[in-house]
Design a protein around this motif. Structure first.
Motif, mmCIF file in Angstrom:
data_model
loop_
_atom_site.group_PDB
_atom_site.id
_atom_site.type_symbol
_atom_site.label_atom_id
_atom_site.label_comp_id
_atom_site.label_asym_id
_atom_site.label_seq_id
_atom_site.Cartn_x
_atom_site.Cartn_y
_atom_site.Cartn_z
ATOM 1 N N ARG A 92 32.745 38.245 34.820
ATOM 2 C CA ARG A 92 33.721 39.168 34.234
ATOM 3 C C ARG A 92 35.095 38.520 34.165
ATOM 4 O O ARG A 92 35.534 37.900 35.120
ATOM 5 C CB ARG A 92 33.831 40.432 35.082
ATOM 6 C CG ARG A 92 32.680 41.363 34.914
ATOM 7 C CD ARG A 92 33.023 42.712 35.521
ATOM 8 N NE ARG A 92 31.947 43.613 35.212
ATOM 9 C CZ ARG A 92 31.246 44.253 36.117
ATOM 10 N NH1 ARG A 92 31.523 44.118 37.384
ATOM 11 N NH2 ARG A 92 30.275 45.046 35.750
ATOM 12 N N ASN A 93 35.752 38.705 33.040
ATOM 13 C CA ASN A 93 37.137 38.260 32.857
ATOM 14 C C ASN A 93 37.345 36.816 33.293
ATOM 15 O O ASN A 93 38.343 36.474 33.927
ATOM 16 C CB ASN A 93 38.093 39.182 33.616
ATOM 17 C CG ASN A 93 37.974 40.620 33.186
ATOM 18 O OD1 ASN A 93 38.057 40.928 32.002
ATOM 19 N ND2 ASN A 93 37.760 41.509 34.131
ATOM 20 N N LEU A 146 40.770 35.291 32.403
ATOM 21 C CA LEU A 146 41.868 35.836 33.202
ATOM 22 C C LEU A 146 41.806 35.326 34.641
ATOM 23 O O LEU A 146 42.829 34.963 35.223
ATOM 24 C CB LEU A 146 41.828 37.364 33.201
ATOM 25 C CG LEU A 146 42.265 38.051 31.916
ATOM 26 C CD1 LEU A 146 41.981 39.540 31.998
ATOM 27 C CD2 LEU A 146 43.743 37.797 31.648
ATOM 28 N N PHE A 183 39.972 41.907 38.587
ATOM 29 C CA PHE A 183 39.395 41.288 37.388
ATOM 30 C C PHE A 183 37.900 41.010 37.578
ATOM 31 O O PHE A 183 37.134 41.056 36.626
ATOM 32 C CB PHE A 183 40.117 39.990 37.030
ATOM 33 C CG PHE A 183 41.507 40.169 36.475
ATOM 34 C CD1 PHE A 183 41.954 41.379 35.984
ATOM 35 C CD2 PHE A 183 42.373 39.096 36.444
ATOM 36 C CE1 PHE A 183 43.237 41.536 35.471
ATOM 37 C CE2 PHE A 183 43.654 39.218 35.923
ATOM 38 C CZ PHE A 183 44.085 40.443 35.440
ATOM 39 N N GLU A 216 35.785 44.990 33.883
ATOM 40 C CA GLU A 216 35.778 44.220 32.634
ATOM 41 C C GLU A 216 36.881 44.729 31.703
ATOM 42 O O GLU A 216 37.002 45.934 31.481
ATOM 43 C CB GLU A 216 34.418 44.344 31.944
ATOM 44 C CG GLU A 216 34.285 43.491 30.705
ATOM 45 C CD GLU A 216 34.158 42.008 31.022
ATOM 46 O OE1 GLU A 216 34.678 41.203 30.239
ATOM 47 O OE2 GLU A 216 33.553 41.655 32.039
ATOM 48 N N THR A 233 43.121 41.572 27.352
ATOM 49 C CA THR A 233 43.236 40.235 27.935
ATOM 50 C C THR A 233 44.375 39.461 27.277
ATOM 51 O O THR A 233 45.186 38.824 27.963
ATOM 52 C CB THR A 233 41.903 39.479 27.778
ATOM 53 O OG1 THR A 233 40.903 40.173 28.524
ATOM 54 C CG2 THR A 233 42.007 38.054 28.267
#
Length: 145
Positions: free
Chosen positions: A2-3, A6, A91, A95, A101
């Motif tokens: 996820r992410n 980031l 993060f 999600e 983002t």
């Protein structure tokens, strides 16, 4: 993951931040370049505020403009790193879509990277220059520990 982008960005921020404050003396927190510029303590306090506001906004979609308590340099450093870790954990759990983002990257995360550059510059002005390196070749690991 996820992410992933980031989280990688947060790990990059963590790496660069730690490098910018390595071996700092407490007095550095009050160093001023003059002409109304922020001290390192003030910059790190602001960076923490940016992260904490971002964290709260993601969770509650509310903006918290209340300025955080001002701390001594080492405590500001520790609090900032702790907030980075909390945001990384968020993060990892929640999600975010690509538009969100992009806004985080162009807003708060880019702001923090800019301020890390300021701290590095203040280190140099204070007689403690930071060794340069090719940041693109650093093995950044996702996840703040």
């Amino acid at each position: 993951m996820r992410n992933e982008f980031l989280r990688h960005t947060l790990s990059t921020i963590d790496y660069r931040f730690r490098k910018s404050v390595i071996n700092v003396a407490d007095e550095f927190g009050n160093f001023s370049a003059g002409m109304g510029s922020r001290t390192p303590k003030q910059i790190i306090n602001h960076m923490y505020h940016v992260l904490s506001v971002t964290h709260i906004f993601i969770l509650q979609e509310k903006y918290n403009a209340k300025a955080p308590q001002k701390l001594e340099l080492r405590l500001e450093i520790d609090r900032f790193i702790s907030e980075l870790k909390k945001l990384d954990e968020l993060f990892a759990e929640k999600e975010l879509d690509i538009d969100y983002t992009k806004k985080l990257l162009q807003g708060p995360l880019s702001d923090i990277l800019t301020h890390i550059g300021q701290i590095s510059m203040l280190q140099r002005l204070n007689g403690n220059s930071i060794e340069g390196e090719n940041f693109a070749s650093v093995a950044i690991k996702t996840g703040i520990v």
